[in-house]
Scaffold this active site. Structure first.
Site: not given
Length: 359
Positions: A34, A255
């Site tokens: 999955k 940042y």
């Protein structure tokens, strides 16, 4: 071309599957593929797991993707179907359904003849204490007895909440409930072991085991590395250096200007960021690897780039030098720990931007 690559080691995938078979030699193996096979690419996984007995997925959409290139292996829908319309599609594509609530049972019974004719097993889920999906103990016995009386081949299934903590008291409660239902519904096939449970409890392997994270070379335990468990690293996640800068003491990087250079430094910019699935926020110091040596990550990770301190190995680094984000030297589980999460999450949240290559 931007160089962000996930190298997938087919031999390691095959080794890890064989490791499962060594641990559970009497059980059939349902390989969990999955979430795009935990980030490595479902087609790569299915091709490498040719010796699996079956595959497990979360939903019908994932099963149909597998059916495009694998037509003969059984597929189990671990969460079952999500609407009545999906049942006929599941039957047509030979997908076995987990049922965990009354509505799914009703949908199954409405398609009883087709399901039985297709020879598909029904996986009936017990809620033994995890309290996500499943019938409670008193209800599931009646459900299984009803289905068996109608001719369905049932598999009793359950999921552990704390298999990675073998001494957790809820484990015993879940095991006891499972065994009580097993006795009440005997004979019946059983599946309850995920990766951690496979490694912890040989006496609970029963008919089917459902390995996930261990197949992909990561550990289900905080206290044991994958190599200690006899597993091999599957994914080599790499990016390239695209710039090298000199940063003076007192200057800031990235940042928010969260990192301030405490000395003159040589900083490399790497073509990787959270847009590729690499984590942004870290609770501990984090590293990448260059030429087998750990190198600190400095400043905030941005969407497409991050910065690393190469001051100690500046003479060994040039533009296009490959940087291991995780793999052989820097383990994915160690990156996850630094990020305050688990290896499962890092693997599953990789985006489609990195190129995946099977080797």
């Amino acid at each position: 071309m931007r160089q962000v690559t996930i190298h997938i080691r087919a031999a390691a995938l095959q080794h890890n599957l064989e490791r499962v078979k060594q641990l559970a030699p009497k059980s059939k193996v349902v390989c969990m593929v999955k979430a795009n096979a935990y980030g490595i690419g479902v087609q790569h996984a299915v091709q490498s797991f040719s010796h699996a007995d079956a595959f497990g997925v979360a939903c019908l959409q994932e099963a149909l993707e597998i059916r495009q290139f694998c037509s003969n292996k059984p597929i189990t829908l671990i969460e079952g179907i999500f609407s009545q319309d999906e049942m006929s599609i599941a039957i047509a594509h030979q997908c076995e359904c987990v049922i965990h609530h009354q509505q799914q049972l009703d949908w199954l019974l409405e398609h009883q003849a087709a399901y039985l004719q297709a020879g598909l097993k029904v996986w009936v889920k017990l809620n033994s204490g995890m309290n996500r999906l499943g019938f409670k103990q008193n209800d599931i016995i009646a459900v299984i007895q009803q289905l068996k009386a109608l001719g369905f081949h049932c598999v009793l299934t359950m999921h552990f909440a704390n298999a990675d903590e073998p001494n957790h008291p809820l484990n015993r409660q879940q095991i006891d409930q499972l065994l009580q239902v097993k006795q009440a519904c005997s004979p019946i096939e059983i599946s309850c072991c995920n990766s951690a449970a496979i490694l912890n409890w040989a006496d609970l392997h029963f008919d089917y085991v459902r390995p996930g994270i261990m197949l992909y070379g990561a550990s289900p335990f905080a206290t044991h590395s994958a190599s200690e468990l006899g597993l091999k690293s599957v994914m080599q996640f790499e990016a390239a250096i695209i710039a090298i800068n000199t940063v003076k003491m007192g200057e800031h990087i990235g940042y928010g200007s969260t990192f301030t250079a405490s000395k003159n430094m040589t900083i490399a910019v790497v073509s990787i960021g959270y847009g590729d699935g690499y984590p942004r926020a870290f609770v501990q110091e984090n590293f990448v690897a260059i030429h087998g040596k750990l190198v600190p990550v400095v400043g905030r990770v941005s969407m497409d780039m991050m910065t690393i301190d190469i001051s100690d190995i500046a003479t060994e680094v040039t533009l296009d030098t490959p940087v291991e984000l995780w793999g052989e030297t820097r383990l994915v589980d160690d990156v996850a720990t630094a990020n305050g999460t688990i290896g499962y999450e890092l693997l599953c949240r990789l985006t489609q931007r990195p190129k995946r290559l099977l080797r």
